[in-house]
Design a protein around this motif. Structure first.
Motif, PDB file in Angstrom:
ATOM      1  N   VAL A   1      -3.564  12.494  -7.408  1.00 22.18           N
ATOM      2  CA  VAL A   1      -3.078  13.815  -6.977  1.00 22.18           C
ATOM      3  C   VAL A   1      -3.342  14.846  -8.075  1.00 22.18           C
ATOM      4  O   VAL A   1      -3.851  15.943  -7.810  1.00 22.18           O
ATOM      5  CB  VAL A   1      -1.580  13.757  -6.609  1.00 22.18           C
ATOM      6  N   TYR A   2      -3.044  14.491  -9.307  1.00 26.30           N
ATOM      7  CA  TYR A   2      -3.256  15.387 -10.441  1.00 26.30           C
ATOM      8  C   TYR A   2      -4.737  15.764 -10.558  1.00 26.30           C
ATOM      9  O   TYR A   2      -5.086  16.942 -10.709  1.00 26.30           O
ATOM     10  CB  TYR A   2      -2.763  14.698 -11.719  1.00 26.30           C
TER      11      TYR A   2
ATOM     12  N   MET B   1       0.840  -1.174   0.000  1.00 25.51           N
ATOM     13  CA  MET B   1       0.000   0.000   0.000  1.00 25.51           C
ATOM     14  C   MET B   1       0.892   1.246   0.000  1.00 25.51           C
ATOM     15  O   MET B   1       1.767   1.373   0.845  1.00 25.51           O
ATOM     16  CB  MET B   1      -0.885  -0.020   1.239  1.00 25.51           C
ATOM     17  N   GLU B   2       0.664   2.111  -0.952  1.00 25.93           N
ATOM     18  CA  GLU B   2       1.435   3.348  -1.059  1.00 25.93           C
ATOM     19  C   GLU B   2       0.650   4.488  -0.413  1.00 25.93           C
ATOM     20  O   GLU B   2      -0.587   4.490  -0.423  1.00 25.93           O
ATOM     21  CB  GLU B   2       1.707   3.685  -2.526  1.00 25.93           C
ATOM     22  N   THR B   3       1.366   5.475   0.122  1.00 26.11           N
ATOM     23  CA  THR B   3       0.738   6.608   0.799  1.00 26.11           C
ATOM     24  C   THR B   3       1.385   7.904   0.344  1.00 26.11           C
ATOM     25  O   THR B   3       2.588   7.960   0.104  1.00 26.11           O
ATOM     26  CB  THR B   3       0.900   6.476   2.332  1.00 26.11           C
ATOM     27  N   ALA B   4       0.555   8.949   0.233  1.00 27.95           N
ATOM     28  CA  ALA B   4       1.059  10.290  -0.076  1.00 27.95           C
ATOM     29  C   ALA B   4       0.257  11.301   0.729  1.00 27.95           C
ATOM     30  O   ALA B   4      -0.931  11.099   1.006  1.00 27.95           O
ATOM     31  CB  ALA B   4       0.940  10.585  -1.564  1.00 27.95           C
ATOM     32  N   PHE B   5       0.921  12.386   1.103  1.00 24.13           N
ATOM     33  CA  PHE B   5       0.285  13.496   1.798  1.00 24.13           C
ATOM     34  C   PHE B   5       0.434  14.726   0.912  1.00 24.13           C
ATOM     35  O   PHE B   5       1.560  15.071   0.525  1.00 24.13           O
ATOM     36  CB  PHE B   5       0.955  13.744   3.161  1.00 24.13           C
ATOM     37  N   ILE B   6      -0.706  15.350   0.587  1.00 22.91           N
ATOM     38  CA  ILE B   6      -0.663  16.537  -0.275  1.00 22.91           C
ATOM     39  C   ILE B   6      -1.426  17.679   0.384  1.00 22.91           C
ATOM     40  O   ILE B   6      -2.320  17.471   1.200  1.00 22.91           O
ATOM     41  CB  ILE B   6      -1.253  16.261  -1.678  1.00 22.91           C
ATOM     42  N   ASN B   7      -1.072  18.888  -0.006  1.00 22.19           N
ATOM     43  CA  ASN B   7      -1.761  20.059   0.511  1.00 22.19           C
ATOM     44  C   ASN B   7      -2.975  20.361  -0.353  1.00 22.19           C
ATOM     45  O   ASN B   7      -2.918  20.234  -1.576  1.00 22.19           O
ATOM     46  CB  ASN B   7      -0.804  21.256   0.525  1.00 22.19           C
TER      47      ASN B   7
ATOM     48  N   LEU C   1      -3.615  10.172   0.860  1.00 21.00           N
ATOM     49  CA  LEU C   1      -4.066   9.258  -0.185  1.00 21.00           C
ATOM     50  C   LEU C   1      -3.374   7.925  -0.006  1.00 21.00           C
ATOM     51  O   LEU C   1      -2.166   7.884   0.260  1.00 21.00           O
ATOM     52  CB  LEU C   1      -3.716   9.805  -1.567  1.00 21.00           C
ATOM     53  N   GLN C   2      -4.145   6.846  -0.181  1.00 13.38           N
ATOM     54  CA  GLN C   2      -3.575   5.501  -0.108  1.00 13.38           C
ATOM     55  C   GLN C   2      -4.126   4.660  -1.249  1.00 13.38           C
ATOM     56  O   GLN C   2      -5.301   4.771  -1.601  1.00 13.38           O
ATOM     57  CB  GLN C   2      -3.907   4.834   1.218  1.00 13.38           C
ATOM     58  N   GLY C   3      -3.260   3.846  -1.810  1.00 14.41           N
ATOM     59  CA  GLY C   3      -3.687   2.957  -2.872  1.00 14.41           C
ATOM     60  C   GLY C   3      -2.551   2.082  -3.349  1.00 14.41           C
ATOM     61  O   GLY C   3      -1.414   2.200  -2.887  1.00 14.41           O
ATOM     62  N   ASP C   4      -2.895   1.215  -4.288  1.00 15.01           N
ATOM     63  CA  ASP C   4      -1.911   0.333  -4.885  1.00 15.01           C
ATOM     64  C   ASP C   4      -2.332   0.055  -6.323  1.00 15.01           C
ATOM     65  O   ASP C   4      -3.210   0.745  -6.856  1.00 15.01           O
ATOM     66  CB  ASP C   4      -1.744  -0.952  -4.066  1.00 15.01           C
TER      67      ASP C   4
END
Length: 157
Positions: A46-47, A1-7, A15-18
């Motif tokens: 994100v885009y 599971m990948e994770t990102a934090f965006i403003n 955001l989490q997903g694979d």
């Protein structure tokens, strides 16, 4: 599971997903460190979220993989049918799902929506037009509905 934090204009989103899709987008109240590098599986999400906040996107086109019960997934699929700039009530959503008496169950599933904005639970309001219940806070629900409104309110001051 990948994770990102965006403003975002409403705070930091997680955001989490694979490779099977995005399974969670949530808004956080705390201060999280923003992601320096975006995992490839989250780049499109994100885009598209950035386009949404810039007012250039009204629909999302993402591979989604939310985790929930069959009933919750039915509610979330119904939420995806609410057009940008429109709202519906919990009662109308219950009727759409075939059971007008399931208002509380529908509201509960709505509140457990794991895909903030992409599955537009913010577009569900009370039968009297009130901004009831929103996991991200009523102030965010109000902002999102105003952001999507075809009529922009002008400030007098």
């Amino acid at each position: 599971m990948e994770t990102a934090f965006i403003n975002t204009p409403l705070g930091v989103a997680k955001l989490q997903g694979d490779e099977n899709g995005i399974n969670s987008i949530s808004i956080l109240d705390g201060d999280e460190k923003l992601s320096d590098i975006l995992p490839e599986v989250l780049e499109d999400a994100v885009y598209q979220l950035r386009e949404y906040f810039e007012g250039r996107r009204t629909q999302f086109s993402l591979l989604l993989n939310p985790q929930g019960t069959d009933f919750q997934k039915r509610v979330w699929q119904a939420l995806e049918q609410i057009p940008y700039g429109k709202t519906t009530s919990y009662m109308e959503l219950s009727k759409t799902l075939g059971d007008p008496k399931a208002i509380r169950a529908v509201a509960s599933a709505n509140g457990k929506n794991p895909l903030w904005i992409v599955i537009p639970c913010h577009r569900v309001i009370g039968s009297d037009g009130s901004l009831t219940g929103y996991a991200g806070g009523i102030h965010r629900k109000k902002w999102l509905l105003e952001h999507e409104s075809p009529v922009k309110q002008q400030s007098l001051f």
